[in-house]
Design an enzyme around this catalytic site. Structure first.
Site: not given
Ligand code: AHR
Length: 521
Positions: A51, A198-199, A271, A326, A375
């Site tokens: 990103e 995205n999201e 995450y 992600e 990332q």
């Molecule tokens: O990876 C960091 C952020 O986490 C990304 O931009 C977003 O999609 C997620 O919330």
């Protein structure tokens, strides 16, 4: 103290075996079900995410053609070589939250004429737009990966997205194709994966599932791929963690879709974070934090099962892939690092986080057919850190390297009782394992010992398959929070490993908190 010293020495010396740590009665027996043919482990589960965030692209990948750092057309050679070695299948770009504020036209044409814009999500810094469409496509071609492009649904328009796709992919001499040629690339680019937003439940527009579905139908129709040589899979925004609202809405819409639109994948973001804001330390943690993070990461199993079960109701033939685009550990930022740059160290614990997630994706290979760790460079659970001309490979990188044989291999089901160990109230399995057969028919086993305090002795049985050699690599570390740094880049590095072979059985001793990958011949 003596115990930790012994463990540290054992882990360091673990090139072959560590007999002093024998566990006897707690041996873990694993049987490979060689008669069963599992699904293919799609190489795309080893995808990366890059990103426009902090030093992820600027410095991490892009240094510019005039830099003293060795580069090819502005892209640093050391990072390219390291990424080629892990055979990155695809890279997701330009975000993340950044993607829903990205206007692609700012990132084409002469670099000195591109407008500086803002990056409000990540530190509010100036986005110079020097790394744009052509630079990204050059980068993925240099590392041999496919492009996974995320289009702007949140603040863009269907026309803007449609133009970008035409600019990228059409072989016909349209005005946009001529502009692409004038900018240095007459041939159409291949786009293998397309993220439609995205999201969208969060930074991508705070849409309800039904609002998003209305957008999805429009973008999935008009953001067309014109490059017949490269089929493109469209990935819809899917769930945030355990919430099945998006999964239900998107899959229901897909089941009832008309001829006018389609998708091939549904995204899942999750995450390993435990609580927001991320506060678990990247280094200097004890057994309790180690165990809490591993427990949180194992929750991926339940997330994937939950969303797969919803998808099965609408798509029993598994046409739609679950794309975990992600994932990774999101820890407290490195003290002193710039606000919003999401820089964090990467320890042996992160290596285990990576292995455990990859194992989960592999076991769900029939549905999970792509994933992107967050990332790639300098951000979150990164593969690589750079500091100007220096580069260091993280423990997570080494896991991706060791797992290369699993790319596109066929899963072989394993049966085992994992056992358990406890840190305070947190109970975890002792071991985790996957096996797969590569294209040449060679069998590979990945073994993780989660217990930071004890060696795990594995007794692997391969019915009907005599084995003569069982060699591979082990990733162990002096401490569970050992890291690689610019000053000491090889504290955590794979070492050769040989397991003991007797007929159809293989005996392996796994160092505490370690990952071992063995090829069986
Ligand atoms: O990876 C960091 C952020 O986490 C990304 O931009 C977003 O999609 C997620 O919330």
């Amino acid at each position: 103290m003596i115990r930790s010293l012994r463990l540290a020495l054992c882990a360091l010396a673990f090139a072959f075996v560590c007999p002093a740590m024998a566990a006897g009665k707690d041996d873990v027996s694993i049987t490979a079900d060689l008669a069963q043919q599992g699904p293919k482990i799609d190489r795309n589960i080893f995808g990366q995410f890059a990103e426009h965030l902090g030093r992820g692209l600027y410095e991490g990948v892009w240094v510019g053609p005039d830099s003293k750092i060795p580069n090819t057309r502005g892209i640093r050679n050391d990072v390219v070589a390291a990424l080629k070695a892990i055979k990155v299948p695809n890279v997701r770009w330009p975000g993340g939250c950044f993607a829903d504020e990205y206007h692609w036209r700012n990132g084409i044409g002469p670099r000195d004429k591109r407008p500086p814009t803002l990056n409000p999500n990540w530190g509010g810094v100036i986005e110079p737009n020097t790394f744009g469409t052509h630079e990204f496509m050059d980068f993925v071609q240099q590392i041999g990966a496919d492009a996974y492009i995320s289009i702007n649904v949140g603040s863009g328009t269907p026309a803007e997205a449609a133009d970008w796709l035409e600019y990228l992919t059409t072989p016909q001499p349209t005005a946009l194709a001529k502009e692409r040629a004038a900018n240095g690339h007459p041939a159409p680019y291949p786009v293998a994966l397309l993220g439609i937003g995205n999201e969208s439940w969060g930074c991508g527009g705070s849409m309800t599932p039904d609002e998003y579905v209305n957008h999805l139908k429009v973008y999935a129709r008009y953001a067309r791929n014109y490059n017949a040589a490269q089929p493109m899979r469209r990935i819809a925004v899917g769930p945030d963690g355990a919430d099945t609202g998006y999964t239900e809405a998107v899959m229901k819409a897909w089941k009832n879709k008309t001829w006018a639109w389609d998708i091939e994948g549904l995204s899942l973001h999750s995450y390993t974070v435990v609580k927001w804001p991320p506060s678990f330390k990247a280094t200097g943690f004890g057994e309790s934090e180690y165990a809490t993070i591993l427990k949180a990461t194992l929750n991926m199993e339940s997330l994937v099962s939950t969303h797969s079960a919803v998808m099965d109701q609408y798509d029993p033939d598994r046409k739609i892939a679950l794309v975990v685009d992600e994932w990774g550990a999101w820890l407290a930022p490195t003290p002193g690092s710039p606000e919003g740059f999401l820089e964090q160290q990467n320890s042996q614990r992160d290596a285990l986080v990576a292995a455990l997630n990859l194992n989960i994706f592999a076991r769900h290979a029939a549905r999970v057919r792509a994933a992107n760790i967050a990332q790639m460079v300098n951000v979150l659970q990164a593969m690589i850190f750079t500091r100007q001309e220096k580069m260091v490979l993280t423990p997570t990188y080494h896991v991706f390297h060791m797992y290369v044989p699993f790319q596109d291999a066929t899963l072989v089901p394993l049966q085992f009782q994992a056992g358990s160990w406890k840190a305070g109230d947190v109970e975890l399995p002792r071991v985790d394992a996957i096996a797969a057969r590569d294209a040449a028919g060679k069998l590979w086993v990945a073994l993780t010992n989660l217990d930071p305090g004890r060696v795990a002795r594995i007794d692997l049985t391969l019915p009907g398959k005599p084995v003569t050699r069982a060699n591979g690599q082990v990733l162990a570390a002096p401490k569970m929070d050992s890291v690689n740094s610019f000053e000491a880049p090889a504290v955590v590095a794979p070492k050769p490993y040989a397991a003991k072979v007797t007929g159809k059985r293989v005996a392996a001793e796994l160092a505490p908190a370690s990952i071992t990958v063995i090829g069986l011949e």
